[in-house]
Design an enzyme around this catalytic site. Sequence first.
Site, PDB file in Angstrom:
ATOM      1  N   HIS A   1       0.814  -1.218   0.000  1.00  0.00           N
ATOM      2  CA  HIS A   1       0.000   0.000   0.000  1.00  0.00           C
ATOM      3  C   HIS A   1       0.847   1.268   0.000  1.00  0.00           C
ATOM      4  O   HIS A   1       0.328   2.355  -0.233  1.00  0.00           O
ATOM      5  CB  HIS A   1      -0.924   0.008   1.223  1.00  0.00           C
TER       6      HIS A   1
ATOM      7  N   ASP B   1       3.529   9.397  -1.006  1.00  0.00           N
ATOM      8  CA  ASP B   1       2.341   8.655  -0.594  1.00  0.00           C
ATOM      9  C   ASP B   1       2.137   7.519  -1.578  1.00  0.00           C
ATOM     10  O   ASP B   1       2.327   7.713  -2.791  1.00  0.00           O
ATOM     11  CB  ASP B   1       1.116   9.591  -0.627  1.00  0.00           C
TER      12      ASP B   1
HETATM   13  P1  ADQ Z   1      -2.887   6.203   4.768  1.00  0.00           P
HETATM   14  O1  ADQ Z   1      -1.484   6.698   4.875  1.00  0.00           O
HETATM   15  O2  ADQ Z   1      -3.605   6.031   6.037  1.00  0.00           O
HETATM   16  O3  ADQ Z   1      -2.959   4.816   3.941  1.00  0.00           O
HETATM   17  P2  ADQ Z   1      -4.858   7.704   2.958  1.00  0.00           P
HETATM   18  O4  ADQ Z   1      -4.999   6.905   1.740  1.00  0.00           O
HETATM   19  O5  ADQ Z   1      -4.745   9.163   2.666  1.00  0.00           O
HETATM   20  O6  ADQ Z   1      -3.600   7.314   3.821  1.00  0.00           O
HETATM   21  O7  ADQ Z   1      -6.112   7.661   3.977  1.00  0.00           O
HETATM   22  C1  ADQ Z   1      -6.720   6.573   4.448  1.00  0.00           C
HETATM   23  C2  ADQ Z   1      -8.140   6.879   4.999  1.00  0.00           C
HETATM   24  O8  ADQ Z   1      -8.103   7.505   6.283  1.00  0.00           O
HETATM   25  C3  ADQ Z   1      -9.013   7.747   4.113  1.00  0.00           C
HETATM   26  O9  ADQ Z   1     -10.207   7.049   3.914  1.00  0.00           O
HETATM   27  C4  ADQ Z   1      -9.245   9.023   4.930  1.00  0.00           C
HETATM   28  O10 ADQ Z   1     -10.537   9.579   4.753  1.00  0.00           O
HETATM   29  C5  ADQ Z   1      -9.062   8.569   6.352  1.00  0.00           C
HETATM   30  N1  ADQ Z   1      -8.540   9.669   7.187  1.00  0.00           N
HETATM   31  C6  ADQ Z   1      -7.320  10.216   7.126  1.00  0.00           C
HETATM   32  N2  ADQ Z   1      -7.203  11.213   8.034  1.00  0.00           N
HETATM   33  C7  ADQ Z   1      -8.381  11.291   8.683  1.00  0.00           C
HETATM   34  C8  ADQ Z   1      -8.882  12.135   9.738  1.00  0.00           C
HETATM   35  N3  ADQ Z   1      -8.128  13.083  10.278  1.00  0.00           N
HETATM   36  N4  ADQ Z   1     -10.150  11.926  10.153  1.00  0.00           N
HETATM   37  C9  ADQ Z   1     -10.913  10.968   9.579  1.00  0.00           C
HETATM   38  N5  ADQ Z   1     -10.491  10.151   8.595  1.00  0.00           N
HETATM   39  C10 ADQ Z   1      -9.243  10.310   8.150  1.00  0.00           C
HETATM   40  C11 ADQ Z   1      -2.061   3.942   3.257  1.00  0.00           C
HETATM   41  C12 ADQ Z   1      -1.088   4.610   2.280  1.00  0.00           C
HETATM   42  C13 ADQ Z   1      -1.843   5.424   1.236  1.00  0.00           C
HETATM   43  C14 ADQ Z   1      -2.863   4.537   0.530  1.00  0.00           C
HETATM   44  C15 ADQ Z   1      -3.718   3.775   1.534  1.00  0.00           C
HETATM   45  C16 ADQ Z   1      -4.595   2.736   0.840  1.00  0.00           C
HETATM   46  O11 ADQ Z   1      -0.168   5.426   2.973  1.00  0.00           O
HETATM   47  O12 ADQ Z   1      -0.945   5.991   0.301  1.00  0.00           O
HETATM   48  O13 ADQ Z   1      -3.701   5.348  -0.285  1.00  0.00           O
HETATM   49  O14 ADQ Z   1      -2.915   3.081   2.467  1.00  0.00           O
HETATM   50  O15 ADQ Z   1      -3.848   1.889   0.042  1.00  0.00           O
END
Ligand code: ADQ
Length: 467
Positions: free
Chosen positions: A157, A365
């Site tokens: 991921h 990311d």
């Molecule tokens: P993450 O680094 O966690 O995931 P991301 O894809 O931006 O990053 O977000 C994941 C989820 O968390 C989203 O659904 C978002 O809405 C939610 N989220 C983030 N901050 C939040 C907050 N403050 N309050 C509520 N909800 C929040 C990892 C990788 C990414 C990749 C994903 C999926 O780092 O690059 O896109 O996995 O593969």
Amino acid sequence: MARLVVVSNRIADPRKTAAGGLAVALAEVLNNTGGMWFGWSGKILEQPGESDGDVKLQQAGAVKLATIDLTREDHDAYYLGYSNGVLWPVFHYRLDLADFDAGYIAGYRRVNQLFARKLAPLLKDDDIIWVQDYHLIPLAAELRALGCNQRIGFFLHIPLPPPLILAAIPGHDWLIRALFAYDLAGFQSKADHSHFSEYVRSEAHAQDLGEGRWRAFNRTLQAGAYPIGIDVEEFVGLTEAPEGREMYERMKREYSRRKLLVGVDRLDYSKGLPHRMRAFRELLARNPETHNSATLIQIASPSREDVSAYSDILHELESLCGSINGNFGELDWMPVRYMHRTVARARLPGLYRASRVALVTPLRDGMNLVAKEFIAAQDPENPGVLVLSRFAGAAEQLREALLVNPYDTEGTASAIHLALQMPLEERKTRHQALMKTIQKYDVHWWCASFLDTLAQARSEESGTPWL
Ligand code: ADQ
């Protein structure tokens, strides 16, 4: 139809709506195949010497949830140490933040062996196994060592850096060799996939069989890019649901005279939050007309607080927000509203829809799902503008966003300015194109395309020469 078994560090109960798009999508496939989801329970056993315990089995609809507990020692070395103190920073190009403590890798290996030992007896011969993310890279090798010959796929991921960065990890060759125990390895972007190809060609002297197939260590591995998407329909549904609407109305009322900018992230150094704040400060400094007319809402959810690099970023961000508000704020206007918390998933779409601009500006990311959620939540007749870092995996797909280099403070500030002033027609044209992309490559496409390839991919040998 073969049963699907998903393995990840943590599992989510697919019956809970808070679980999010990935859990929902996986649950759908798991449901259709009467599948199983295996992972850590989230529980840490504090007493040293406590047994590693039994697998706890729970039925969630048609899906079986199987969890194990971890001892404090294992958790700290495997999760905090190797996964989040070595692999996370290095895979996000941050060698400066990596802590190569030799004890961590032993813990990482121990927990992957534990996962394999607990999972193997639960498997059927024709199961298809899908392992998620960097915590579990050697899991297939450990399963093979126990005689498991099922098809096993792996999806990363997070980004995969170029070979010369990867090679800084002591034991990097062991990690990549372990990937060859899988039948299919999937990456988020073409860039990540090409880093993998460069690595196996130059460091592992693998033979290129064409079309993403590689031969090395007496195994054949299929590799490819499978960019993850969101459940667009589910997200549009959340936007129109009462909680989504209520949030939208509230934000519109509260900020009726101002344009809203929004940032939603985990509080992680990879997300470029201080860089974003500096760009916003530059915008205010260069464009006095933005004073009193633009407000940035930044929500940063607490994350991995027991890893020290994370508390450093928290302090830096707090101090930047404080100084921006101190220098530019008025009695009736604060430029930045910063909240260190998680927002309920049902309220996010309303916040996104009420915002004119989203700032998604990570330094690195894997994909970034917030970018896709923002697009899905917009009103097609009056959509907002996405300012997106070129270093997010999502930038490969979302070409109609305003792409920025987050290290370039002035360039990012100019893009934000452009976004705030973009005429309606241009906003609509860009949004239509972006919406089409996220609909075509949604989370169901991601699941199906990975699993279809895995169903075809099969290494020609079994055995465990790589361990
Ligand atoms: P993450 O680094 O966690 O995931 P991301 O894809 O931006 O990053 O977000 C994941 C989820 O968390 C989203 O659904 C978002 O809405 C939610 N989220 C983030 N901050 C939040 C907050 N403050 N309050 C509520 N909800 C929040 C990892 C990788 C990414 C990749 C994903 C999926 O780092 O690059 O896109 O996995 O593969």
